[in-house]
Design a protein around this motif. Structure first.
Motif, PDB file in Angstrom:
ATOM      1  N   GLU A   5     -24.411 -16.913 -10.708  1.00  0.00           N
ATOM      2  CA  GLU A   5     -23.056 -17.440 -10.855  1.00  0.00           C
ATOM      3  C   GLU A   5     -22.766 -17.590 -12.345  1.00  0.00           C
ATOM      4  OE1 GLU A   5     -19.762 -19.405 -11.311  1.00  0.00           O
ATOM      5  OE2 GLU A   5     -21.424 -20.790 -11.629  1.00  0.00           O
ATOM      6  N   SER A   6     -21.709 -16.972 -12.821  1.00  0.00           N
ATOM      7  CA  SER A   6     -21.398 -17.030 -14.252  1.00  0.00           C
ATOM      8  C   SER A   6     -20.002 -17.568 -14.532  1.00  0.00           C
ATOM      9  CB  SER A   6     -21.544 -15.641 -14.879  1.00  0.00           C
ATOM     10  OG  SER A   6     -20.717 -14.706 -14.211  1.00  0.00           O
ATOM     11  N   VAL A  22     -19.625 -21.519 -15.758  1.00  0.00           N
ATOM     12  CA  VAL A  22     -20.027 -21.750 -17.158  1.00  0.00           C
ATOM     13  C   VAL A  22     -18.975 -21.163 -18.104  1.00  0.00           C
ATOM     14  CG1 VAL A  22     -21.612 -20.855 -18.916  1.00  0.00           C
ATOM     15  CG2 VAL A  22     -22.517 -21.987 -16.876  1.00  0.00           C
ATOM     16  N   MET A  23     -18.518 -19.965 -17.788  1.00  0.00           N
ATOM     17  CA  MET A  23     -17.555 -19.288 -18.652  1.00  0.00           C
ATOM     18  C   MET A  23     -16.211 -20.023 -18.662  1.00  0.00           C
ATOM     19  SD  MET A  23     -16.642 -15.248 -18.629  1.00  0.00           S
ATOM     20  CE  MET A  23     -16.189 -15.239 -16.904  1.00  0.00           C
ATOM     21  N   ALA A  75     -16.481 -23.365 -20.518  1.00  0.00           N
ATOM     22  CA  ALA A  75     -16.481 -23.175 -21.977  1.00  0.00           C
ATOM     23  C   ALA A  75     -15.069 -22.853 -22.469  1.00  0.00           C
ATOM     24  CB  ALA A  75     -17.454 -22.067 -22.365  1.00  0.00           C
ATOM     25  N   ALA A  76     -14.337 -22.046 -21.713  1.00  0.00           N
ATOM     26  CA  ALA A  76     -12.964 -21.703 -22.111  1.00  0.00           C
ATOM     27  C   ALA A  76     -12.075 -22.946 -22.086  1.00  0.00           C
ATOM     28  CB  ALA A  76     -12.403 -20.622 -21.183  1.00  0.00           C
ATOM     29  N   SER A  86     -13.189 -26.140 -22.531  1.00  0.00           N
ATOM     30  CA  SER A  86     -13.609 -26.960 -23.668  1.00  0.00           C
ATOM     31  C   SER A  86     -13.018 -26.425 -24.965  1.00  0.00           C
ATOM     32  CB  SER A  86     -15.140 -26.963 -23.818  1.00  0.00           C
ATOM     33  OG  SER A  86     -15.746 -27.548 -22.704  1.00  0.00           O
ATOM     34  N   ALA A  87     -12.982 -25.110 -25.083  1.00  0.00           N
ATOM     35  CA  ALA A  87     -12.505 -24.504 -26.326  1.00  0.00           C
ATOM     36  C   ALA A  87     -11.052 -24.864 -26.620  1.00  0.00           C
ATOM     37  CB  ALA A  87     -12.674 -22.981 -26.272  1.00  0.00           C
ATOM     38  N   TYR A 122     -11.824 -14.377 -16.186  1.00  0.00           N
ATOM     39  CA  TYR A 122     -11.593 -14.715 -17.594  1.00  0.00           C
ATOM     40  C   TYR A 122     -10.191 -14.282 -18.043  1.00  0.00           C
ATOM     41  CZ  TYR A 122     -12.060 -15.091 -22.582  1.00  0.00           C
ATOM     42  OH  TYR A 122     -11.846 -15.435 -23.889  1.00  0.00           O
ATOM     43  N   ALA A 147     -18.210  -9.628 -23.423  1.00  0.00           N
ATOM     44  CA  ALA A 147     -18.953 -10.443 -24.387  1.00  0.00           C
ATOM     45  C   ALA A 147     -19.062  -9.753 -25.745  1.00  0.00           C
ATOM     46  CB  ALA A 147     -20.337 -10.769 -23.839  1.00  0.00           C
TER      47      ALA A 147
END
Lengths: 417, 417
Positions: A211-212, A215-216, A219-220, A222-223, A321, A390
């Motif tokens: 599972e990704s 996390v991705m 992070a987006a 938080s950014a 994303y 990435a």
């Protein structure tokens, strides 16, 4: 099929401007000021010296006709004014006061002689017999910082909507403000669905993938200054999924969030937990004319404990994303008070040709070549090609009516972080 | 007088590359990868379907000559393969398997018929009598994501030095990695000096000003991913000041930092606590040919409990901030592993003239006008004019040999956040 703009409008409409909260300056970086900051004092708060030197009455260094007297001239040094002195006396006529940078200019003085234009002084300043010899005539007002010359009391120093970076926090501190009202960050529950998903660090069985997306997406979030809340991984189980959503909707609980973002479970397959759980529940599922990211959903879910906006993203990592970039990032930035909600945008010529499906807006991973001022697609359009994402630093936006672009054609480019 | 480059070299030379630490993905955003990330598995880890549909042997839909058979054709549906199925059986000859996006392709199948090219199937897939009617011939390999087509096991997916943003963390998660080795952030003690300084929120006496540098510098440090540690405000007292420094140098204690940054106390005045405490102690004070920010200091202070790099900035707020931008920001970013350490840089024509002192590099607060592609100085050069800094979005860099620039002259511009 919905246009990108239509769906963006739906997502933006789900989120309201978040309320303000008071934060200490040390915690307010990156936040948006919720109210005008009005100066409660002048800056500088008092006239002070811009140089280390001697404060004088300039008229005493001129004759009756206003011409300079013969220099050098020696004056008694009647007091010493370091920065921070709180009991500065008026300047005794016929004397100079030694003064440091930032120190208050004594009443009566109207000029500063920089120490470099003197002999540096003889004796202890303020003591009997202390003198200074002045070589150069000061200019009235020169090296004097007047009261309020940076900020006048009562003026708006930072308007509501200002993003608080280091200089903005600095000026607030200089005005004596210890806390600022800022727009609260959005709390967002991130929820990945899929029976095939395994948490990183665990062993992978046949037919399973790691599972990704959570996390991705976290992070987006938080950014951009939002607060992600990660849910436990939910298998393709409608009951477990709805239970997670209900927890996040419960008004007044620590689990309550402003928005739920799911990934996966929204396409046309037979096991689509998000669609199965939310169809007819206030969330509308739609195909959006874009690639990647066609299957989308958005709406307000009504639960027994509260209503909660939900945005459902497709499960392929690149689709997920890109959907965040196109729909959620601008909507969340606006809700958090930011005026600018788009990525830095350029038009650059392509250094390689590309194809795009008719009738869909294509978002392609890309690399900008700063040396030549061009952009190239990076990897194919497949929405599972996460490693290429990435390795990219930009996105090319290909309009709906373009199906084939030659090298050299100008394209819209979004610069990623 | 030192050039800007000479002093930048001294500051950069004080800081060594920081060591690595292992962090969970959820905490690694913005950090720099300390070692190459090598793929421990293929991505995708197994061949899987890019569409919801039916997996078939394409050769069974062709005649002996390799031409398509007459369509539509019906096939029994011998199994159902949702995503996450871990016990997929080989495809029974003469049948189709219903398959979902991301699900493993059964051995023997080499084509995917999207559900849109079928009747959607009749009966329970896998049960007796279940069939699917196919309208369009699949292309071998089409809609099949092959094993390793995004990432092949053993390849370097993210090289050491990569900044970890959302997509990079996503690909690490997809590879099953739960923690990454990243460069540790620099811990930096920030210490403002000056008897005239009062902490924001407290009442202000005559001759006093609010302390703003530590909040501003701490925010600037946080913005680049460093960890600021704020010291108590130190009056112009050499003993108290040295005690703070010794605490920060003590090897192996929680108070130990990688760098001490002071502001104030470094000019030519009579009460310069930083200069008085550090002269002859390994820290060299120098005039740097720049405006603002001329009085600078840097070196390694040796204490009884450890050595500690110290950078002393001037006390005027704008001087302090500009010094951070010019010297500390690039040095700290390099120590934290970042390849790019400069601000985005543009050359833009001036929309208003400006003057600059001879022999000094001038850094002027500025506003970029995106509509006209020009830049204008924002406020005067005075180093106490903090509100103007807070209203600017860029810095103009005027070279040492320029004393007067006309409107229209191209200038170097640093884009601030």
């Amino acid at each position: 099929m919905r246009t990108v703009e239509e769906h963006a409008g739906v997502v933006t409409g789900l989120l309201h401007r978040l309320p303000a909260q008071l934060l200490p300056l040390a915690e307010a970086r990156g936040r948006v000021l919720a109210e005008d900051l009005v100066a409660g004092l002048d800056l500088p708060p008092f006239p002070n010296s811009a140089m280390d030197g001697y404060a004088v009455r300039v008229s005493e260094l001129e004759d009756r006709a206003g011409d300079p007297i013969a220099l050098p001239v020696s004056l008694p040094v009647s007091q010493d004014i370091p920065a921070g002195r709180t009991d500065t006396a008026p300047l005794v006529p016929g004397t100079a006061a030694r003064i440091m940078t930032g120190a208050p200019i004594p009443d009566g003085a109207d000029g500063i002689v920089p120490v470099e234009h003197t002999d540096g002084g003889v004796g202890d300043p303020g003591a009997a017999g202390a003198t200074v010899t002045i070589h150069d005539l000061p200019v009235p007002g020169r090296h004097v910082r007047t009261r309020g010359e940076d900020v006048a009391v009562g003026t708006v120093v930072l308007p509501a909507g200002t993003e608080l970076g280091p200089p903005q926090l600095g000026v607030a501190a200089a005005l004596g403000v210890a806390e600022l009202p800022v727009v609260r960050p959005a709390r967002v529950l991130v929820l990945s669905t899929g029976t095939e998903l395994v948490v990183p660090g665990q062993p992978l069985g046949p037919g399973q993938i790691y599972e990704s997306n959570s996390v991705m997406l976290a992070a987006a979030l938080s950014a951009i200054g939002a607060e992600p809340v990660l849910a436990h991984l939910v298998a393709d189980d409608v009951t477990a999924f709805r239970a997670e959503l209900d927890r996040a909707a419960a008004v007044g609980t620590p689990e309550q969030v402003d928005l739920i973002v799911t990934s996966g479970g929204v396409s046309a397959g037979a096991y689509e937990v998000v669609k199965d759980a939310l169809t007819g529940q206030g969330v509308e599922f739609a195909k959006v004319a874009m690639q990647p990211g066609m299957p989308q959903g958005a709406g307000v879910l009504a639960t027994a404990v509260g209503d909660i906006p939900v945005v459902t993203l497709p499960g392929n990592p690149v689709s997920s994303y890109v959907s965040f970039e196109v729909f959620l990032r601008p909507a969340l930035l606006a809700a958090m008070g930011h005026a600018g909600t788009t990525r830095p945008l350029l038009w650059l010529p392509l250094s390689a040709p590309l194809d795009s499906p008719p009738g869909k807006r294509q978002f392609r991973r890309a690399l900008v070549d700063a040396a030549t001022g061009t952009v190239a697609p990076w990897g194919g359009p497949g929405s599972h090609l996460l490693a290429w994402l990435a390795g990219s630093d930009a996105m090319i936006v290909v309009p709906e009516d373009a199906t084939s672009l030659e090298a050299g054609a100008p394209v819209e480019v979004w610069l990623l972080d």
